[in-house]
Structures are given as C-alpha cells and as structure tokens.
Design a protein around this motif. Structure first.
Motif, short mmCIF file in Angstrom:
data_model
loop_
_atom_site.label_atom_id
_atom_site.label_comp_id
_atom_site.label_asym_id
_atom_site.label_seq_id
_atom_site.Cartn_x
_atom_site.Cartn_y
_atom_site.Cartn_z
N ALA A 116 0.86 -1.18 0.00
CA ALA A 116 0.00 0.00 0.00
C ALA A 116 0.89 1.23 0.00
CB ALA A 116 -0.91 0.00 1.23
N THR A 117 0.30 2.39 -0.22
CA THR A 117 1.10 3.62 -0.26
C THR A 117 1.42 4.12 1.15
OG1 THR A 117 -0.68 5.26 -0.17
CG2 THR A 117 -0.22 4.25 -2.32
N ASN A 146 -4.20 8.41 -9.14
CA ASN A 146 -2.98 7.85 -9.69
C ASN A 146 -2.72 8.31 -11.11
OD1 ASN A 146 -4.51 5.20 -8.12
ND2 ASN A 146 -2.62 6.03 -7.29
N ARG A 147 -1.46 8.27 -11.52
CA ARG A 147 -1.07 8.74 -12.85
C ARG A 147 -1.09 7.58 -13.85
NH1 ARG A 147 4.52 11.40 -12.97
NH2 ARG A 147 5.08 9.29 -12.26
N GLU A 148 -1.56 7.87 -15.04
CA GLU A 148 -1.67 6.84 -16.06
C GLU A 148 -0.31 6.28 -16.44
OE1 GLU A 148 -2.78 4.08 -18.71
OE2 GLU A 148 -4.05 5.10 -17.23
N VAL A 149 0.74 7.10 -16.40
CA VAL A 149 2.06 6.62 -16.78
C VAL A 149 2.52 5.49 -15.85
CG1 VAL A 149 3.28 8.39 -15.42
CG2 VAL A 149 4.43 7.30 -17.37
N ASP A 150 2.21 5.61 -14.57
CA ASP A 150 2.57 4.55 -13.62
C ASP A 150 1.71 3.31 -13.84
OD1 ASP A 150 4.51 6.16 -12.25
OD2 ASP A 150 2.86 7.18 -11.25
N VAL A 199 4.01 -3.81 2.99
CA VAL A 199 5.10 -3.07 2.37
C VAL A 199 4.58 -1.75 1.81
CG1 VAL A 199 6.79 -3.09 0.49
CG2 VAL A 199 6.35 -5.18 1.81
N ARG A 200 5.29 -0.67 2.08
CA ARG A 200 4.90 0.64 1.56
C ARG A 200 5.61 0.88 0.23
NH1 ARG A 200 0.43 2.33 4.57
NH2 ARG A 200 0.64 1.22 6.57
N VAL A 201 4.86 1.34 -0.76
CA VAL A 201 5.39 1.41 -2.12
C VAL A 201 5.43 2.84 -2.67
CG1 VAL A 201 4.68 -0.95 -2.65
CG2 VAL A 201 3.09 0.94 -3.08
N GLY A 202 5.59 3.82 -1.77
CA GLY A 202 5.66 5.21 -2.22
C GLY A 202 4.32 5.89 -2.08
N PRO A 215 4.28 6.21 -7.07
CA PRO A 215 4.57 4.88 -6.54
C PRO A 215 5.88 4.35 -7.12
CG PRO A 215 2.90 4.73 -8.25
CD PRO A 215 3.11 6.20 -7.98
N ASP A 216 6.55 3.53 -6.34
CA ASP A 216 7.76 2.87 -6.80
C ASP A 216 7.32 1.62 -7.58
OD1 ASP A 216 10.07 1.28 -7.05
OD2 ASP A 216 10.93 2.11 -5.21
N VAL A 217 7.30 1.74 -8.90
CA VAL A 217 6.78 0.66 -9.74
C VAL A 217 7.58 -0.62 -9.53
CG1 VAL A 217 6.46 -0.09 -12.12
CG2 VAL A 217 5.78 2.22 -11.44
N ARG A 218 8.88 -0.51 -9.42
CA ARG A 218 9.70 -1.71 -9.22
C ARG A 218 9.39 -2.39 -7.90
NH1 ARG A 218 15.71 0.34 -10.54
NH2 ARG A 218 14.88 2.16 -9.44
N ARG A 219 9.13 -1.60 -6.87
CA ARG A 219 8.79 -2.19 -5.57
C ARG A 219 7.42 -2.87 -5.63
NH1 ARG A 219 9.75 0.88 0.07
NH2 ARG A 219 11.88 0.37 -0.58
#
Length: 240
Positions: free
Chosen positions: A26-27, A67-71, A39-42, A47-51
């Motif tokens: 979650a964020t 949320n952003r479409e790019v992510d 786990v916190r993902v940004g 958000p940390d996409v890799r995480r």
C-alpha cells in the motif's frame, strides 16, 4: 489467494476491512486501519513501480484521480491486472466497491458495504447552505462540478456555489470566494490540512465548517459513519 497492492488509501481500507490477508502493499498515505503491516510502495502520485512489481501482485488497485496513467501503464505492461476505479458520486462509490471486492478480489460482499448503503439511503438533510469547499490554498482551489465529495455534501443539503463551473477543481481567487454570497465555507482536513487556525481566517464573516477529509473524500468503510460525523459538523457551523 490473490495478492493485492493498493495505490489508493480508501481502497486500502476497504480491502483491509474485508480480507486483510490479501494486501501485500500500500502507499505511504494509506493510514487506515491503524497498524496496517504491509510493504509501503511510495505515494499515490509517485509509486515505486519496481517495488510494486517485486511484491508479485495479481491485482493493483488504482483510481482515475489519485494515480497517474504513466505509472499504471508501466504496471500493466509488466503483467498484473490494474483495476482503475472511477468514482464521482456516492452511488458510483458503492458500485465500484462492490465490483472491486466481489468481482476482482473474489470476496463475498461485506456487511459493512450493506451498512454504508443503508446509511446513505435516507440520509437526513442537515442544512440548506450555499457554500464553497476549498481543497487547497496557495493557490486557492475549490470543488467544482462532478465530484464525489460534492455529491456527498449535496445529499446533506450543502449547495456548492461552484458546482456549475467548467472545471472539476477550479482555481478561484480569495477575493472572489469572499464575495460569492456564500452562507458557509466547508474546510476539510485533506488533501490540504485545514484547521481552525489555518483557513477560516481567510474568509472573515463567513461561518466555517471544519470537516473530516476521510469522511468527506474516502469511499470505503468510512461511508458507514460519514452521515453522522459530517452532519454533526455541518449542524454546528451552518447558519440557522
């Protein structure tokens, strides 16, 4: 059992209240329930996409505004299902929560969702005030058209002066806000953390209602108690 990462605080709370064992991430802004151990993902906007992907989720929960479409595109490209909710009315909130929990998470419909719908089915009108609802300052931004919080307030009797604006979150100069003929200014504590010492002083002569942002803008278990919590705050602040 599905592995779920939520990028939206209210959706995090909805899953945690229903089947907490599904949540693996979650964020940093996902503050409810207290003590959520995942786990916190940004942040919601970064958000940390890799995480997120390292958690091997089956499902990522998102929202068109939060949320952003790019992510989200980067997450989709890597494989997990990304559910993007669209919620601009109270009824849409109930529909999207049902879809998310039952169709996407594979869960039975939770009792709290039935209780929340019942709470809003015959909600009492607590005021008849023309109001504006700042959500930010520096610059001042207010609720405009077609918003979840605006629909929720309308059910309680608040008439949003800027509901007909072309923008959903217009920037309005403080001078114009002070001269718009409002009976009430509604100040939630998120996304900007308005308080008794930060916000009302900008609108001398206009009664201020300080509201819980979680009850005004979150769509999840908080909807069950939102009519009572918000109604009490509006009654205490609104002119007779």
């Amino acid at each position: 059992m599905k592995r779920v990462v939520s990028l939206v605080p209210s959706l995090t709370e909805a899953v945690a209240a229903t089947a907490p064992e599904l949540l693996v991430g979650a964020t940093a802004w996902c503050s409810h329930p207290a003590g959520l151990d995942v786990v916190r993902v940004g942040g919601t906007k970064n958000p940390d996409v890799r995480r997120v992907l390292a958690l091997a989720p089956d499902l990522v929960l998102a929202n068109e505004e939060e949320n952003r479409e790019v992510d989200l595109a980067a997450l989709r490209a890597a494989g997990p299902t990304v559910l993007v909710t669209r919620i601009r009315t109270v009824d849409e909130a109930f529909g999207e929560l049902h879809r998310m929990l039952t169709e996407n998470c594979g869960l039975p419909r939770p009792a709290w969702l039935d209780e929340a719908e019942a709470a809003w089915r015959n909600v009492p009108v607590v005021t008849d005030a023309a109001a504006f609802v700042p959500i930010w300052r520096r610059p001042w931004m207010v609720l405009g058209r077609d918003t979840f919080a605006g629909d929720l307030l309308a059910r309680l009797g608040v008439r949003n002066i800027w509901a007909g604006h072309a923008d959903r979150y217009p920037r309005i100069a403080v001078q114009e806000l002070n001269s718009c003929g409002a009976d009430l200014v509604v100040l939630p504590d998120e996304p900007y953390a308005f308080t008794a010492a930060d916000g009302p002083e900008a609108f001398p002569g206009i009664p201020a209602a300080l509201l819980s942002g979680r009850h005004l803008t979150w769509y999840g278990p908080s909807l069950t108690e939102a009519p009572e919590v918000l109604g009490a705050a509006l009654r205490s602040a609104a002119p007779p």
